[in-house]
Design an enzyme around this catalytic site. Structure first.
Site, PDB file in Angstrom:
ATOM      1  CD  GLU A  87      -0.828  17.371  24.466  1.00 56.49           C
ATOM      2  OE1 GLU A  87      -0.174  17.132  25.506  1.00 56.49           O
ATOM      3  OE2 GLU A  87      -1.479  18.423  24.301  1.00 56.49           O
ATOM      4  N   GLY A 138      11.930  24.441  27.526  1.00 59.32           N
ATOM      5  CA  GLY A 138      11.534  23.606  26.383  1.00 59.32           C
ATOM      6  C   GLY A 138      11.779  24.288  25.044  1.00 59.32           C
ATOM      7  NE  ARG A 139       9.306  30.098  25.993  1.00 58.41           N
ATOM      8  CZ  ARG A 139       8.801  29.757  27.172  1.00 58.41           C
ATOM      9  NH1 ARG A 139       8.298  28.553  27.338  1.00 58.41           N
ATOM     10  NH2 ARG A 139       8.790  30.613  28.175  1.00 58.41           N
TER      11      ARG A 139
HETATM   12  O1  F6P Z   1       2.690  23.046  27.428  1.00 56.87           O
HETATM   13  C1  F6P Z   1       3.768  23.842  27.081  1.00 56.87           C
HETATM   14  C2  F6P Z   1       5.052  23.106  27.257  1.00 56.87           C
HETATM   15  O2  F6P Z   1       5.373  23.029  28.601  1.00 56.87           O
HETATM   16  C3  F6P Z   1       6.169  23.764  26.467  1.00 56.87           C
HETATM   17  O3  F6P Z   1       6.753  24.809  27.137  1.00 56.87           O
HETATM   18  C4  F6P Z   1       7.076  22.618  26.216  1.00 56.87           C
HETATM   19  O4  F6P Z   1       7.971  22.892  25.177  1.00 56.87           O
HETATM   20  C5  F6P Z   1       6.076  21.547  25.878  1.00 56.87           C
HETATM   21  O5  F6P Z   1       4.980  21.796  26.737  1.00 56.87           O
HETATM   22  C6  F6P Z   1       6.546  20.135  26.009  1.00 56.87           C
HETATM   23  O6  F6P Z   1       6.937  19.834  27.317  1.00 56.87           O
HETATM   24  P1  F6P Z   1       7.761  18.528  27.629  1.00 56.87           P
HETATM   25  O7  F6P Z   1       9.068  18.608  26.894  1.00 56.87           O
HETATM   26  O8  F6P Z   1       7.946  18.530  29.105  1.00 56.87           O
HETATM   27  O9  F6P Z   1       6.965  17.344  27.168  1.00 56.87           O
END
Ligand code: F6P
Length: 574
Positions: free
Chosen positions: A245, A300-301
């Site tokens: 995305e 990430g979270r």
């Molecule tokens: O798909 C879940 C996830 O891995 C989350 O844990 C994370 O916050 C998010 O996708 C975004 O990941 P990234 O910062 O690697 O784009």
């Protein structure tokens, strides 16, 4: 430069870098608790205890103990928690604390703070607490103090913020940057958008801050429809820099920019990145001089206080950002050192366990009585549900108890006029966290008193209800009394702080982070991986090829998925 000092270096994706084999170190860290949870003496005692107090009503508990509302409270780091309106007695708290001790919570907290690889399925340390450790302190992991690195990134973020806000950093055509667009998803979006919204009152008002996360083109289109590329800076936030995305949105942003500026050299003036993956950032075309790094020991979270918070820092300034980190740190220290019966995150976590595993409540409503916290429930959804939505223990054994509650919520008072009906009179028990502030950031007439009167009234109504007798005494006809009465006895926590400031926001986020940790430690699960997001991602990769193929591919999914894909592709043509 930003890769980890740990084995395995930065992962391609948060959940894809490691196999399931555990090193002896990680498996020993993981297996602190061996006795199954439901066989622990405290768990069994709590089950029995529940039977003895299940019919006790909060009306009774308050009548029996006039000091209850003062006694069952705890205060730390400028946060006051009133947990007296839970269906508990002193014995409940004693047993919950015994449970925490039996589950080695203290050891687990120490293990996190000292950088043990407690994220055992990914063999990673969990050190978001290091992100807010003051310069004067040390966090030594594998013989290396990581605090100087953390502050070096913060200093670079501050220098960049100052350049941007003073107008020294300009767009490619020499125009001042007036719009900041954060591109990211999950933790790389929810933290930045929540913190920006929460601290909007402290933010620069002559710049616009927007957040694009959804791969639905509408998100990007609406975020950019009324602004000029010449005045826009994109912050591409992705820990892994592989998230579909985010990369789709970043490529669209690049095209949008170049459609106007027509020169690829413009990219370096209009794009910065926040990531652990320098190689992917560079191949996207972002100058590594404009990349802000963090480390694989930041989930990430749990990353809003890392460089992922760059948009927040630009909005509120480096000083306020550091004040927010000080708030986080104050709560970290409290969590690390306070005895469990005075420990805000531990108590909040144990009460969540009580409501979930003993009172059988499936959800928790988070109800901030502050419009600035409108994205806080969404932020807590990822924090809680991605962390603790797990079905096996650290040892891979299927649990025989519920794990993460479902988190949801809306700011008060809006929720009162939509879903509170169900909380008051529905058939499901729903514990609620009410969050409010004594001082408003928007002093307008008596609005704030009205707002807070509603918060207090709701916790009172939920706890004490209104009996049929009370309703009847008001002259209500018998047939209507059942409809107009309220059972009450609904558990609530009230979290009160003086004012919503960067500092308080930090303490509030850390409070919930550590409450989530506490729950995960009791359930003996890995709160820091997220394998559950992988299957859908992999299947989508396969389907996108089928949707984009120029020749009709034979579909080999189940009959439902095949039919849906065919119907979509036919109608798409039309
Ligand atoms: O798909 C879940 C996830 O891995 C989350 O844990 C994370 O916050 C998010 O996708 C975004 O990941 P990234 O910062 O690697 O784009």
């Amino acid at each position: 430069m930003y890769s980890s000092r740990r084995p395995g270096k930065a992962a391609k994706h948060e959940g894809t870098a490691y196999g399931s084999a555990m090193s002896s170190e990680s498996s020993s860290a993981a297996s602190v608790s061996v006795q199954p949870l439901t066989e622990r003496p405290a768990w069994k005692a709590l089950k029995q205890h529940y039977q003895t107090i299940r019919n006790l009503h909060l009306r009774q508990l308050f009548a029996d103990d006039p000091q209850r509302g003062e006694r069952l409270t705890v205060e730390a780091a400028d946060i006051y928690l009133d947990y007296s309106k839970n269906r508990i007695t002193d014995e409940t708290i004693r047993l919950l604390i015994q449970l925490a001790e039996e589950c080695n919570l203290r050891k687990r907290i120490d293990a996190m703070f000292s950088g043990d690889r407690i994220n055992s399925t990914e063999q990673r340390s969990v050190l978001h607490t290091a992100l807010r450790t003051p310069k004067s302190k040390q966090v030594v992991v594998d013989g290396i103090d990581i605090v100087p690195e953390v502050h070096a990134v913060l200093d670079r973020m501050a220098a960049f913020t100052n350049q941007l806000c003073s107008g020294r950093w300009q767009g490619y055509t020499g125009k001042r940057i007036r719009n900041i667009i954060n591109i990211g998803i999950g933790g790389s979006d929810l933290g930045p958008v929540m913190a920006y919204e929460a601290l909007r009152d402290y933010s620069l008002r002559d710049m616009s801050f927007r957040f694009v996360s959804n791969v639905d083109g509408t998100d990007f289109k609406e975020a950019t429809r009324d602004i000029s590329p010449e005045e826009t800076l994109f912050i591409v936030c992705s820990k892994t820099f592989t998230t579909t995305e985010t990369l789709a949105n970043a490529h669209t942003a690049r095209k949008w920019l170049l459609d106007t500026l027509n020169d690829t050299r413009a990219v370096r003036r209009h794009f910065v990145a926040v990531s652990t993956n320098a190689e992917a950032v560079s191949s996207f075309g972002i100058d590594l001089a404009n990349m802000f790094g963090f480390w694989d020991w930041v989930g990430g979270r749990y990353s809003i206080d890392s460089a992922i918070g760059l948009s927040t820092m630009i909005a509120i300034g480096p000083e306020n950002f550091r004040t927010m980190l000080a708030g986080f740190h104050a709560m970290d220290q409290h969590f690390h050192t306070a005895p469990f019966d005075k420990n805000l995150p531990v108590l909040l976590g144990l009460l969540a366990i009580w409501n979930n595993n003993f009172l059988d409540c499936q959800t928790i409503a988070v109800l901030p009585y502050d419009q600035y916290l409108n994205r806080f429930p969404a932020y807590l959804q990822q924090l809680t549900m991605e962390s603790n939505g797990k079905q096996v223990t650290l040892d891979g054994v299927r649990v025989n108890y519920q794990t993460s509650p479902i988190i949801w919520g809306e700011p008060g008072t809006n929720g009162q006029h939509s879903f509170y009906q169900l909380i008051h009179q529905g058939t499901r028990p729903i514990p609620c966290d009410f969050i409010g502030f004594c001082q408003t950031l928007s002093p307008l007439g008596n609005h704030h008193d009205l707002l807070m009167a509603n918060l207090f009234a709701q916790t009172e109504a939920l706890a004490f209800g209104k009996t049929k007798e009370e309703v009847k005494a008001e002259g209500i006809p018998d047939w209507l009394c059942p409809h107009r009465s309220f059972e009450g006895n609904h558990p609530t926590n009230t979290i009160l702080a003086k004012r919503l400031t960067p500092y308080t926001l930090g303490t509030l986020i850390a409070l919930y982070e550590h409450s989530v940790f506490t729950q995960g430690a009791i359930w003996n699960i890995d709160s820091f991986d997220q394998w559950g997001v992988e299957l859908g991602k992999a299947l989508a990769q396969r389907i996108i090829q089928e949707l984009e193929s120029t020749s009709e591919l034979p579909l080999t999914h189940d009959s439902s998925t095949n039919t849906l894909i065919r119907r979509y592709t036919q109608l798409r043509k039309a």
